[in-house]
Design a protein around this motif. Sequence first.
Motif, PDB file in Angstrom:
ATOM      1  N   THR A 123       0.835  -1.201   0.000  1.00 14.92           N
ATOM      2  CA  THR A 123       0.000   0.000   0.000  1.00 14.92           C
ATOM      3  C   THR A 123       0.871   1.252   0.000  1.00 14.92           C
ATOM      4  OG1 THR A 123      -1.839  -1.105   1.099  1.00 14.92           O
ATOM      5  CG2 THR A 123      -1.738   1.290   1.303  1.00 14.92           C
ATOM      6  N   LEU A 155       2.329   1.761  -3.474  1.00 10.62           N
ATOM      7  CA  LEU A 155       1.345   2.268  -4.428  1.00 10.62           C
ATOM      8  C   LEU A 155       0.972   3.718  -4.117  1.00 10.62           C
ATOM      9  CD1 LEU A 155      -0.874  -0.922  -4.711  1.00 10.62           C
ATOM     10  CD2 LEU A 155       0.676  -0.013  -6.453  1.00 10.62           C
ATOM     11  N   GLN A 156       0.858   4.050  -2.836  1.00  9.40           N
ATOM     12  CA  GLN A 156       0.579   5.433  -2.450  1.00  9.40           C
ATOM     13  C   GLN A 156       1.721   6.362  -2.882  1.00  9.40           C
ATOM     14  OE1 GLN A 156       0.002   4.879   1.768  1.00  9.40           O
ATOM     15  NE2 GLN A 156      -2.231   4.955   1.574  1.00  9.40           N
ATOM     16  N   ILE A 197      -3.848  -5.239  -0.648  1.00 11.15           N
ATOM     17  CA  ILE A 197      -4.327  -4.175  -1.527  1.00 11.15           C
ATOM     18  C   ILE A 197      -5.856  -4.102  -1.478  1.00 11.15           C
ATOM     19  CG2 ILE A 197      -4.522  -3.445  -3.947  1.00 11.15           C
ATOM     20  CD1 ILE A 197      -1.616  -4.514  -4.274  1.00 11.15           C
ATOM     21  N   SER A 248      -6.796  -2.400   1.687  1.00 10.88           N
ATOM     22  CA  SER A 248      -6.514  -0.968   1.608  1.00 10.88           C
ATOM     23  C   SER A 248      -7.553  -0.238   0.761  1.00 10.88           C
ATOM     24  CB  SER A 248      -5.114  -0.728   1.051  1.00 10.88           C
ATOM     25  OG  SER A 248      -4.147  -1.199   1.958  1.00 10.88           O
ATOM     26  N   LEU A 300      -6.353   3.304  -0.448  1.00  7.97           N
ATOM     27  CA  LEU A 300      -6.025   3.344  -1.878  1.00  7.97           C
ATOM     28  C   LEU A 300      -7.304   3.631  -2.643  1.00  7.97           C
ATOM     29  CD1 LEU A 300      -3.733   0.192  -2.359  1.00  7.97           C
ATOM     30  CD2 LEU A 300      -3.024   2.586  -2.407  1.00  7.97           C
TER      31      LEU A 300
END
Length: 92
Positions: free
Chosen positions: A31, A34-35, A57, A60, A66
């Motif tokens: 997470t 990706l953030q 994921i 999240s 996300l």
Amino acid sequence: RQELRYQGIIISDDLDMKALADRYDPERIPTLALQAGCDMILYCNDFDRPEITLDSIHKSLAEGQLQTSALQQSLDRVTNLKKEYLQNPDPE
């Protein structure tokens, strides 16, 4: 990504590296990556990580950490790159 106005693909290094595992909860690492703007995240050694990562994921996404739109933008960047450089891309 926004600060540098970088529009290309961002791929992480191996997210199972000790430097990350010693500092962060392993379930939070994907997470966080990706953030931070990664379009693709890598796990190079542990074959159980993809399933654990996908569960993380999904959690999240459900918790609002996300956004689906951000993941869709990453998918679009990867798909467009494949279409541009591969003769017969498989966009899925």
